[in-house]
Design a protein around this motif. Structure first.
Motif, short mmCIF file in Angstrom:
data_model
loop_
_atom_site.label_atom_id
_atom_site.label_comp_id
_atom_site.label_asym_id
_atom_site.label_seq_id
_atom_site.Cartn_x
_atom_site.Cartn_y
_atom_site.Cartn_z
N ASN A 51 0.93 8.26 15.69
CA ASN A 51 1.47 6.91 15.54
C ASN A 51 2.97 6.95 15.27
OD1 ASN A 51 -0.96 5.61 15.97
ND2 ASN A 51 -1.47 5.45 13.80
N GLY A 52 3.39 7.90 14.43
CA GLY A 52 4.81 8.03 14.14
C GLY A 52 5.61 8.45 15.37
N MET A 53 5.04 9.31 16.19
CA MET A 53 5.71 9.72 17.42
C MET A 53 5.89 8.53 18.35
SD MET A 53 3.59 13.29 17.93
CE MET A 53 4.09 13.56 19.64
N MET A 54 4.85 7.71 18.48
CA MET A 54 4.94 6.55 19.37
C MET A 54 5.96 5.54 18.85
SD MET A 54 0.99 5.95 20.69
CE MET A 54 0.31 5.64 19.05
N LYS A 55 5.96 5.32 17.54
CA LYS A 55 6.92 4.38 16.96
C LYS A 55 8.35 4.89 17.13
CE LYS A 55 3.70 2.52 13.52
NZ LYS A 55 3.34 2.48 12.07
N ALA A 56 8.55 6.20 16.94
CA ALA A 56 9.89 6.78 17.08
C ALA A 56 10.38 6.66 18.52
CB ALA A 56 9.87 8.24 16.64
N LEU A 57 9.49 6.89 19.47
CA LEU A 57 9.87 6.75 20.88
C LEU A 57 10.28 5.31 21.19
CD1 LEU A 57 7.11 8.97 22.51
CD2 LEU A 57 9.57 9.34 22.74
N ALA A 58 9.51 4.36 20.68
CA ALA A 58 9.83 2.95 20.91
C ALA A 58 11.14 2.57 20.22
CB ALA A 58 8.70 2.06 20.41
N ASN A 59 11.34 3.06 18.99
CA ASN A 59 12.56 2.74 18.25
C ASN A 59 13.82 3.27 18.91
OD1 ASN A 59 10.95 1.52 16.34
ND2 ASN A 59 11.13 3.14 14.82
N THR A 60 13.69 4.35 19.66
CA THR A 60 14.85 4.93 20.33
C THR A 60 15.05 4.37 21.73
OG1 THR A 60 13.44 6.84 20.91
CG2 THR A 60 14.90 7.08 19.03
N GLY A 61 14.25 3.36 22.09
CA GLY A 61 14.43 2.68 23.37
C GLY A 61 13.77 3.34 24.55
N ASN A 62 12.94 4.34 24.28
CA ASN A 62 12.22 4.98 25.38
C ASN A 62 11.01 4.14 25.78
OD1 ASN A 62 13.50 7.78 25.80
ND2 ASN A 62 13.28 7.66 23.57
N SER A 63 10.54 4.37 26.98
CA SER A 63 9.35 3.69 27.47
C SER A 63 8.40 4.73 28.05
CB SER A 63 9.72 2.66 28.55
OG SER A 63 10.09 3.33 29.74
N PRO A 64 7.15 4.38 28.26
CA PRO A 64 6.21 5.35 28.87
C PRO A 64 6.68 5.88 30.21
CG PRO A 64 5.00 3.53 27.91
CD PRO A 64 6.45 3.15 27.83
N ASP A 65 7.46 5.07 30.94
CA ASP A 65 7.92 5.48 32.27
C ASP A 65 8.98 6.57 32.22
OD1 ASP A 65 6.23 3.71 33.50
OD2 ASP A 65 7.74 2.12 33.69
N ASP A 66 9.66 6.74 31.08
CA ASP A 66 10.68 7.78 31.00
C ASP A 66 10.34 8.84 29.95
OD1 ASP A 66 11.65 6.86 28.41
OD2 ASP A 66 12.71 5.27 29.46
N THR A 67 9.05 8.92 29.59
CA THR A 67 8.62 9.87 28.56
C THR A 67 7.60 10.85 29.14
OG1 THR A 67 8.93 8.20 26.83
CG2 THR A 67 7.54 10.09 26.29
N PHE A 68 7.75 12.12 28.76
CA PHE A 68 6.82 13.16 29.20
C PHE A 68 6.34 13.91 27.96
CE2 PHE A 68 5.58 15.48 33.14
CZ PHE A 68 4.80 16.46 32.55
N VAL A 69 5.04 13.90 27.72
CA VAL A 69 4.45 14.58 26.57
C VAL A 69 3.74 15.85 27.04
CG1 VAL A 69 2.80 14.42 24.67
CG2 VAL A 69 4.16 12.42 25.31
N VAL A 70 4.11 16.97 26.47
CA VAL A 70 3.47 18.25 26.79
C VAL A 70 2.70 18.71 25.57
CG1 VAL A 70 3.81 20.62 27.58
CG2 VAL A 70 5.41 18.83 28.30
N ALA A 71 1.46 19.14 25.76
CA ALA A 71 0.64 19.60 24.64
C ALA A 71 0.00 20.94 24.98
CB ALA A 71 -0.44 18.58 24.32
N GLY A 72 -0.34 21.68 23.94
CA GLY A 72 -0.98 22.98 24.13
C GLY A 72 -2.48 22.89 23.86
N ILE A 73 -3.00 23.89 23.17
CA ILE A 73 -4.43 23.95 22.89
C ILE A 73 -4.66 23.76 21.39
CG2 ILE A 73 -6.48 25.43 22.93
CD1 ILE A 73 -5.66 24.45 25.67
#
Length: 288
Positions: free
Chosen positions: A29-51
């Motif tokens: 939730n904090g990651m999503m809020k931080a992305l929104a607060n910095t003006g990013n949108s889903p269209d310009d965001t890439f999330v990479v995750a491991g295992i």
């Protein structure tokens, strides 16, 4: 970038399957809020995750995403950022994924200083595989595979980052929603590699490093009037303090120069054509 994006825009239609009470809910939730607060949108965001439990986060967030293999999230994130510098790249991992098999990649990602954000959900245990000791587990922590404790000192990821030349080191707590969001936001805004170790309690397999433990023990650097995050020596003392654990930005090099600027990379690496100059190909080879 978008000025009217909301954090709920980053929520996917997939329901998380984390255990009820898992700290990863608050971390995400904090990651999503931080992305929104910095003006990013889903269209310009890439999330990479491991295992690991953290590896599911790309499924639960509405953005471009890739679920990689164990310990390899950072090199994938590096490749994504260099291929398309316009993307906001956020790499998510766990203490097992990042500080064990992925430790070598962590060191080199830190020293390269590529402009992306690395959020590690540190629950001090391997949760997805049912509760084995992780690199950050306490020396006396008893698990099914270490019934007498691991008898090894835990990895200090903040010290490892500082020794590797990190330009931004922070630590947060998933349950402190406002501070966690603020800290991740600062990491995103940093020019370079923004590293945030997040205490994200595992309520199923770790009954030592609990919500209550972190609430009672964490010292918030925002309340320390004499702390200067630009002072590397002061940061070193805080990171190596055996008696306290801190929350906040421990170190930030305000003169940080991201990898792309140091190497004069002013175009997408994905656009390098066949027969490109040798110096451009040297830049590609560095990662292989």
């Amino acid at each position: 970038m978008s000025s009217d994006v909301r954090f709920t825009d980053f929520k996917s239609d997939k329901q998380p399957t984390w255990c009820p009470g898992c700290g990863d809910f608050g971390t995400m939730n904090g990651m999503m809020k931080a992305l929104a607060n910095t003006g990013n949108s889903p269209d310009d965001t890439f999330v990479v995750a491991g295992i690991g439990c953290s590896g599911k986060i790309g499924t639960y967030m509405h953005s471009y995403a890739l679920h990689g293999v164990h310990g390899r999230a950072l090199p994938v994130g590096t490749g994504v950022k260099l291929a398309n510098p316009d993307l906001e790249v956020m790499v998510a991992g766990g203490d097992g994924d990042g500080y064990s098999i992925g430790a070598g990649h962590f060191v080199h990602a830190v020293r390269r200083n590529v402009d992306m954000t690395y959020v590690v959900m540190d629950n001090r245990i391997y949760g997805l595989t049912k509760g084995q000791a992780s690199p950050t587990s306490r020396e006396d922590f008893e698990t099914s595979t270490t019934p007498e404790g691991s008898k090894q000192p835990p990895v200090n990821p903040l010290a490892l980052a500082l020794a590797s030349g990190a330009s931004f080191i922070a630590q947060s707590f998933s349950s402190d929603a406002m501070r966690h969001t603020e800290i991740v936001q600062k990491a995103i805004e940093h020019d370079g590699f923004g590293f945030v170790n997040v205490f994200s309690p595992c309520v199923t397999f770790n009954d030592v490093d609990t919500y209550d433990y972190f609430r009672d023990s964490l010292v918030d650097l925002a309340e320390e009037d004499d702390y200067d995050p630009s002072d590397r020596e002061q940061a070193k003392d805080a990171i190596l303090d055996a008696d306290k654990e801190y929350m906040g930005v421990l170190y930030e090099n305000e003169d940080s120069v991201p990898y792309s600027e140091r190497h004069g990379l002013d175009s997408d690496m994905s656009d390098i054509p066949d027969g490109a100059p040798e110096d451009a190909m040297d830049l590609v080879r560095e990662f292989y």
